[in-house]
Design an enzyme around this catalytic site. Structure first.
Site, mmCIF file in Angstrom:
data_model
loop_
_atom_site.group_PDB
_atom_site.id
_atom_site.type_symbol
_atom_site.label_atom_id
_atom_site.label_comp_id
_atom_site.label_asym_id
_atom_site.label_seq_id
_atom_site.Cartn_x
_atom_site.Cartn_y
_atom_site.Cartn_z
ATOM 1 N N LYS A 136 2.992 10.933 -9.972
ATOM 2 C CA LYS A 136 1.599 10.885 -9.177
ATOM 3 C C LYS A 136 0.840 12.088 -10.031
ATOM 4 O O LYS A 136 -0.123 12.240 -9.579
ATOM 5 C CB LYS A 136 1.957 11.057 -7.801
ATOM 6 C CG LYS A 136 2.566 9.832 -7.171
ATOM 7 C CD LYS A 136 2.700 10.168 -5.697
ATOM 8 C CE LYS A 136 3.321 8.770 -5.066
ATOM 9 N NZ LYS A 136 3.658 9.021 -3.753
ATOM 10 N N ASN A 171 -5.719 12.063 -1.917
ATOM 11 C CA ASN A 171 -5.176 11.253 -1.125
ATOM 12 C C ASN A 171 -6.059 10.593 0.043
ATOM 13 O O ASN A 171 -7.312 10.655 -0.211
ATOM 14 C CB ASN A 171 -3.996 12.258 -0.229
ATOM 15 C CG ASN A 171 -3.033 11.661 0.664
ATOM 16 O OD1 ASN A 171 -2.568 10.587 0.102
ATOM 17 N ND2 ASN A 171 -2.799 12.022 1.685
ATOM 18 N N LYS A 172 -5.327 10.025 1.057
ATOM 19 C CA LYS A 172 -6.198 9.115 1.927
ATOM 20 C C LYS A 172 -7.596 9.850 2.466
ATOM 21 O O LYS A 172 -7.310 11.115 2.853
ATOM 22 C CB LYS A 172 -5.543 8.813 3.105
ATOM 23 C CG LYS A 172 -6.010 8.181 4.095
ATOM 24 C CD LYS A 172 -6.841 6.551 3.718
ATOM 25 C CE LYS A 172 -5.808 5.733 2.977
ATOM 26 N NZ LYS A 172 -6.555 4.905 1.937
ATOM 27 N N ARG A 231 0.759 -1.228 -0.072
ATOM 28 C CA ARG A 231 0.101 0.013 -0.011
ATOM 29 C C ARG A 231 0.876 1.135 0.050
ATOM 30 O O ARG A 231 2.175 1.233 0.357
ATOM 31 C CB ARG A 231 -0.987 -0.015 1.070
ATOM 32 C CG ARG A 231 -0.547 -0.870 2.414
ATOM 33 C CD ARG A 231 -1.029 -0.120 3.586
ATOM 34 N NE ARG A 231 -1.167 1.033 3.490
ATOM 35 C CZ ARG A 231 0.127 1.948 3.481
ATOM 36 N NH1 ARG A 231 1.160 1.375 3.914
ATOM 37 N NH2 ARG A 231 0.102 3.169 3.336
ATOM 38 N N GLY A 232 0.231 2.353 -0.163
ATOM 39 C CA GLY A 232 1.056 3.763 -0.552
ATOM 40 C C GLY A 232 1.148 3.727 -2.095
ATOM 41 O O GLY A 232 2.002 2.814 -2.659
ATOM 42 N N ALA A 233 1.009 4.838 -2.697
ATOM 43 C CA ALA A 233 0.968 5.057 -4.222
ATOM 44 C C ALA A 233 2.311 4.594 -4.797
ATOM 45 O O ALA A 233 2.300 3.965 -5.886
ATOM 46 C CB ALA A 233 0.359 6.425 -4.627
ATOM 47 N N GLY A 234 3.547 5.067 -3.955
ATOM 48 C CA GLY A 234 4.864 4.926 -4.491
ATOM 49 C C GLY A 234 5.116 3.276 -4.403
ATOM 50 O O GLY A 234 5.589 3.078 -5.518
ATOM 51 N N CYS A 261 -2.184 9.063 7.559
ATOM 52 C CA CYS A 261 -2.180 7.718 7.025
ATOM 53 C C CYS A 261 -0.741 7.618 6.911
ATOM 54 O O CYS A 261 0.070 7.688 7.865
ATOM 55 C CB CYS A 261 -2.698 7.921 5.402
ATOM 56 S SG CYS A 261 -2.972 6.231 4.864
ATOM 57 N N ARG A 313 -6.092 -1.243 -7.743
ATOM 58 C CA ARG A 313 -6.146 0.196 -6.854
ATOM 59 C C ARG A 313 -6.505 1.195 -8.145
ATOM 60 O O ARG A 313 -5.578 1.831 -8.727
ATOM 61 C CB ARG A 313 -4.823 0.601 -6.429
ATOM 62 C CG ARG A 313 -4.293 -0.586 -5.444
ATOM 63 C CD ARG A 313 -5.251 -0.690 -4.277
ATOM 64 N NE ARG A 313 -5.478 0.588 -3.379
ATOM 65 C CZ ARG A 313 -4.630 0.830 -2.386
ATOM 66 N NH1 ARG A 313 -3.567 0.147 -2.007
ATOM 67 N NH2 ARG A 313 -5.242 1.745 -1.813
ATOM 68 N N ASP A 335 -1.769 10.481 -3.673
ATOM 69 C CA ASP A 335 -1.845 9.324 -4.725
ATOM 70 C C ASP A 335 -2.029 9.811 -6.155
ATOM 71 O O ASP A 335 -1.525 9.220 -7.098
ATOM 72 C CB ASP A 335 -3.407 8.506 -4.582
ATOM 73 C CG ASP A 335 -3.038 7.483 -3.247
ATOM 74 O OD1 ASP A 335 -2.914 8.075 -2.115
ATOM 75 O OD2 ASP A 335 -3.017 6.254 -3.455
HETATM 76 C C1 RUB Z 1 -2.041 5.599 1.484
HETATM 77 C C2 RUB Z 1 -2.132 6.954 1.329
HETATM 78 C C3 RUB Z 1 -0.752 7.787 0.920
HETATM 79 C C4 RUB Z 1 -0.699 7.767 -0.431
HETATM 80 C C5 RUB Z 1 0.923 8.483 -0.653
HETATM 81 O O1 RUB Z 1 -3.520 4.917 1.221
HETATM 82 O O2 RUB Z 1 -3.215 7.337 0.938
HETATM 83 O O3 RUB Z 1 -1.003 8.966 1.698
HETATM 84 O O4 RUB Z 1 -0.772 6.810 -1.147
HETATM 85 O O5 RUB Z 1 1.752 7.320 -0.165
HETATM 86 P P1 RUB Z 1 -3.278 3.315 1.096
HETATM 87 P P2 RUB Z 1 3.223 7.285 -0.684
HETATM 88 O O6 RUB Z 1 -2.686 2.647 2.572
HETATM 89 O O7 RUB Z 1 -4.842 2.902 0.873
HETATM 90 O O8 RUB Z 1 -2.732 2.776 -0.190
HETATM 91 O O9 RUB Z 1 4.042 8.626 -0.413
HETATM 92 O O10 RUB Z 1 3.923 6.186 0.110
HETATM 93 O O11 RUB Z 1 3.299 7.002 -2.342
#
Ligand code: RUB
Length: 287
Positions: A218, A192-193, A4-7, A113, A47, A182
């Site tokens: 992004k 974002n979240k 999880r997390g867009a990156g 988040c 996603r 995201d």
């Molecule tokens: C995670 C979320 C993060 C972004 C950015 O949501 O909203 O703030 O994805 O993350 P989930 P990053 O847990 O539903 O994927 O900076 O790590 O890309």
């Protein structure tokens, strides 16, 4: 939700396509091309909100049509995936370095988040020797805030966990809000979240700056031609057991959009920009 997390989602997709190409041991190039396209669809459907996923896939597959021999196709996919992942990791380091310059010694930060990009900035400021205090939201329903607070505590950063509804109460103590993204739309809106837009609204009311940390992959070129960002809705069981609430509908949208007017800066690996410059960034990237 295991990744999880867009990156991280984007990098995992790039790696998955690379593995698919390298593990294909027959010599029919068209079959491999079809498998790569099918795999991309599967990955994309996991996603729908994070444009980072689509941008990573497009980057890895960009030479698919031009590859005429199976060895070239395998090599191109593997190389493009490696380049994407390497650049994504470098972007995070640069965002950490640039963003940390805007954190002052003694700052109280609010984050939401779990974002690798937001954490890169906070961790960099800490390693620069700045004394910071962080408030982190729980981030219902999946509670990704727990990952954030554990990481910050492990690094020796003073961190306080709050429930999402305590944000406005605590805002008077906050010097800066730092969150990830995201997707960033061409009008500067940040997806974002869920809850990010409420936090930004409270910050705006209290005149607290909001920093978004996001790699340029992004940014969504699709939004430039009018497409809307699809907001992922997840299973109601994440919120509550529906059997305990007969006759009640449960709605679980997991991202929201914060308009540009509530955002002070977006920190990217190309520098600090105003959200209103998102259009220019996309134009520059797409040519
Ligand atoms: C995670 C979320 C993060 C972004 C950015 O949501 O909203 O703030 O994805 O993350 P989930 P990053 O847990 O539903 O994927 O900076 O790590 O890309």
């Amino acid at each position: 939700m295991e990744i999880r997390g867009a990156g991280k989602i984007a990098k995992a997709a790039a790696l998955a396509l690379k593995e698919l190409a390298l593990n294909y041991d027959k010599d029919d190039i068209n079959v491999l091309k079809d498998e790569l396209r099918k795999a991309s669809e599967t990955l994309l459907s996991t996603r729908p909100t994070a444009i980072s996923l689509e941008n990573a896939i497009n980057c890895v597959l960009r030479d698919i049509e031009a590859s005429l021999r199976i060895e070239d196709l395998r090599e191109n996919i593997a190389r493009n995936a490696d380049i994407f992942i390497e650049n994504a990791d470098k972007a995070l380091d640069t965002i950490g370095e640039i963003g940390a310059r805007r954190i002052k010694d003694g700052d109280v930060i609010l984050t939401h988040c779990n974002s690798s990009a937001a954490l890169a900035v906070i961790l960099h400021a800490h390693s620069d020797g700045k004394k910071i205090n962080v408030y982190a939201t729980e981030s219902r329903p999946k509670k990704q805030g727990y990952i954030t607070v554990r990481k910050l505590a492990d690094e020796g950063i003073s961190v306080t966990l709050i429930v999402d509804s305590a944000v406005r109460y605590i805002m008077q103590e906050i010097d800066i809000v730092i969150v990830g993204a995201d997707t960033i739309a061409s009008n500067g809106a940040v997806i974002n979240k869920i809850g990010t837009s409420q936090i930004a609204l409270c910050a705006h009311e209290a005149r607290v700056p909001v920093m978004i940390c996001a790699e340029t992959y992004k940014f969504s070129k699709e939004t430039m031609t009018g497409e809307l960002v699809k907001i992922e809705e997840r299973d109601e069981h994440e919120v509550v057991d529906p059997a305990e609430f007969p006759g009640v509908k449960i709605f679980n949208p997991v991202f929201d959009a914060t308009p540009a007017e509530y955002i002070d800066v977006i920190v990217t690996e190309r520098g600090v920009i105003s959200p209103y410059a998102a259009y220019e960034i996309i134009k520059e990237m797409e040519g």
